[in-house]
Enzyme design. Structure first.
Site, PDB file in Angstrom:
ATOM      1  N   GLY A 135      -4.809  -3.317   8.549  1.00  0.00           N
ATOM      2  CA  GLY A 135      -5.594  -2.123   8.832  1.00  0.00           C
ATOM      3  C   GLY A 135      -6.440  -2.215  10.080  1.00  0.00           C
ATOM      4  O   GLY A 135      -6.666  -1.202  10.757  1.00  0.00           O
ATOM      5  N   GLY A 191      -0.052  -1.876   6.336  1.00  0.00           N
ATOM      6  CA  GLY A 191      -0.099  -3.075   7.167  1.00  0.00           C
ATOM      7  C   GLY A 191      -1.524  -3.492   7.475  1.00  0.00           C
ATOM      8  O   GLY A 191      -2.458  -3.078   6.782  1.00  0.00           O
ATOM      9  N   GLY A 248     -10.286  -1.468   5.322  1.00  0.00           N
ATOM     10  CA  GLY A 248      -9.248  -1.360   6.345  1.00  0.00           C
ATOM     11  C   GLY A 248      -9.051   0.072   6.803  1.00  0.00           C
ATOM     12  O   GLY A 248      -9.985   0.873   6.848  1.00  0.00           O
ATOM     13  N   ASP A 249      -7.826   0.380   7.145  1.00  0.00           N
ATOM     14  CA  ASP A 249      -7.506   1.713   7.668  1.00  0.00           C
ATOM     15  C   ASP A 249      -7.255   2.749   6.580  1.00  0.00           C
ATOM     16  O   ASP A 249      -7.416   3.948   6.815  1.00  0.00           O
ATOM     17  CB  ASP A 249      -6.229   1.625   8.523  1.00  0.00           C
ATOM     18  CG  ASP A 249      -5.040   1.131   7.687  1.00  0.00           C
ATOM     19  OD1 ASP A 249      -5.221   0.177   6.897  1.00  0.00           O
ATOM     20  OD2 ASP A 249      -3.939   1.698   7.811  1.00  0.00           O
ATOM     21  N   THR A 271       0.847  -1.188   0.000  1.00  0.00           N
ATOM     22  CA  THR A 271       0.000   0.000   0.000  1.00  0.00           C
ATOM     23  C   THR A 271       0.882   1.237   0.000  1.00  0.00           C
ATOM     24  O   THR A 271       1.867   1.287   0.720  1.00  0.00           O
ATOM     25  CB  THR A 271      -0.847   0.000   1.289  1.00  0.00           C
ATOM     26  OG1 THR A 271      -1.773  -1.062   1.203  1.00  0.00           O
ATOM     27  CG2 THR A 271      -1.577   1.306   1.509  1.00  0.00           C
TER      28      THR A 271
HETATM   29  C1  SD4 Z   1      -5.533  -2.486   4.698  1.00  0.00           C
HETATM   30  N1  SD4 Z   1      -3.623  -1.201   5.345  1.00  0.00           N
HETATM   31  O1  SD4 Z   1      -6.446  -2.563   3.900  1.00  0.00           O
HETATM   32  C2  SD4 Z   1      -4.222  -1.892   4.253  1.00  0.00           C
HETATM   33  C3  SD4 Z   1      -3.383  -2.990   3.710  1.00  0.00           C
HETATM   34  C4  SD4 Z   1      -1.994  -2.629   3.422  1.00  0.00           C
HETATM   35  O2  SD4 Z   1      -0.149  -2.944   2.163  1.00  0.00           O
HETATM   36  O3  SD4 Z   1      -1.412  -1.708   3.947  1.00  0.00           O
HETATM   37  N2  SD4 Z   1      -1.385  -3.294   2.529  1.00  0.00           N
HETATM   38  O4  SD4 Z   1      -5.615  -2.925   5.834  1.00  0.00           O
END
Ligand code: SD4
Length: 331
Positions: A245, A243, A221-222, A191
């Site tokens: 989320g 990461g 997610g976040d 991400t």
């Molecule tokens: C999520 N934070 O959807 C994102 C995923 C992510 O690299 O960072 N992927 O939770």
């Protein structure tokens, strides 16, 4: 990406004390307040992004270096990853949910505290640009699912098939076991979260993702959640995350980091504290990754993560560098 010549940073800047809008919400506020901002000596245009995204940070840097705003730099920069079919965590080429649908999340935030986000949007290649339109052209902050997609069409975005052959093949393979066990590190997390300071000393940020591979349909997610995956306060700095989320949302991680910087912590110290808060709630776990990056008004940067393996890239007049991040858990 075209080869471009990156000019030396001019460092041109404006006044030491300026009047800027003081905002208490994500939308327009008419109250004015005089605040102290960088003086011309301390303004340091710079881009910082999660992971080792050279092309994206270079694109953003070019916008800044030719006098563009931090908001434009963010949009143009992260679009590079949205358009990269080989990045399977962002935009076209992103891994699908468990039903085989690629659903994208993104948000953007400007120097005035305005923000926009799209959640679980399908068939549109550049969610960051749709998020910007939500921010600028609607009375809302977030649009989700079909509503976001419909809005994008109304704004002239084209319908695009986001599922590449590679991501489809991997999904079909995954379906054989259908075990949701996210891979810890970059294999599942690339991400892009990006923060930038322009020549006026103004900060903007953006974050864009296809989310966790093989997530449940409708899972968000976040990354598109203001305060969790991204937060910017032009008086203080900005932070963004990558990461798992769910854990970032639980601590409202990016907002926390900006508030810690407001209280006097450096970006590095604030990111470390952000990760420690998450680990304090997950004492028994060592099976997930989160990386935070942050920048303050002076252009100082920091990053910290749970697992070894995270890095973040900075691009400024002093050059560009991939910074391996220190981690809470050691190798
Ligand atoms: C999520 N934070 O959807 C994102 C995923 C992510 O690299 O960072 N992927 O939770």
């Amino acid at each position: 990406m075209k080869r471009r010549k990156f000019l030396k940073n001019s460092g041109v800047a404006t006044a030491g004390i300026v009047s800027t809008p003081f905002l208490t919400s994500c939308k327009k506020d008419t109250t004015k307040k005089t605040v102290q901002v960088n003086d011309s000596k301390t303004i340091r245009p710079i881009v910082i992004c999660t992971w080792n995204f050279l092309n994206a940070s270079a694109e953003a840097w070019e916008v800044l270096n030719t006098g563009g705003s931090s908001l434009d730099a963010i949009e143009q920069g992260v679009m590079v990853e949205e358009n990269d079919v080989n990045n399977q965590t962002v935009g076209t080429g992103g891994r699908p949910d468990r039903d085989g649908n690629v659903t994208l999340d993104a948000c953007i935030m400007d120097k005035d505290g305005n923000c926009g986000a799209v959640l679980a949007m399908q068939n549109i290649a550049n969610p960051i640009s749709v998020a910007r339109k939500v921010m600028q052209d609607t009375p809302h902050v977030m649009l989700a699912g079909k509503g976001a997609e419909q809005f994008a069409y109304e704004k002239g975005f084209e319908k695009t098939d986001l599922l590449t052959e590679q991501s489809k093949k991997e999904w079909l393979e995954w379906k054989k076991t259908s075990e949701y066990k996210p891979i810890i590190n970059i294999e599942n997390h690339d991400t892009i979260g990006m923060l930038a300071i322009d020549k006026n000393g103004d900060i903007a940020g953006g974050c864009t993702t296809s989310g966790m591979a093989y997530k449940m349909a409708g899972r968000v997610g976040d990354s598109p959640i203001i305060g969790a995956g991204l937060f910017v306060d032009n008086e203080v700095g900005g932070a963004t995350a990558t990461g798992v989320g769910e854990e970032v949302v639980r601590t409202v991680g990016s907002f926390l980091i900006v508030e810690l910087m407001r209280q006097g912590k450096s970006p590095q110290e604030a990111c470390e504290e952000g990760v420690k808060r998450i680990m304090a709630k997950n004492k028994e776990r060592n099976d997930f990754q989160i990386g935070f990056i942050a920048i303050n008004k002076k252009g100082e940067t920091g990053g910290y993560c749970i697992q070894p393996g995270f890095s973040y890239r900075t691009y400024s007049g002093e050059g560009h560098v991939n910074n391996p991040s220190d981690s809470f858990l050691k190798a």
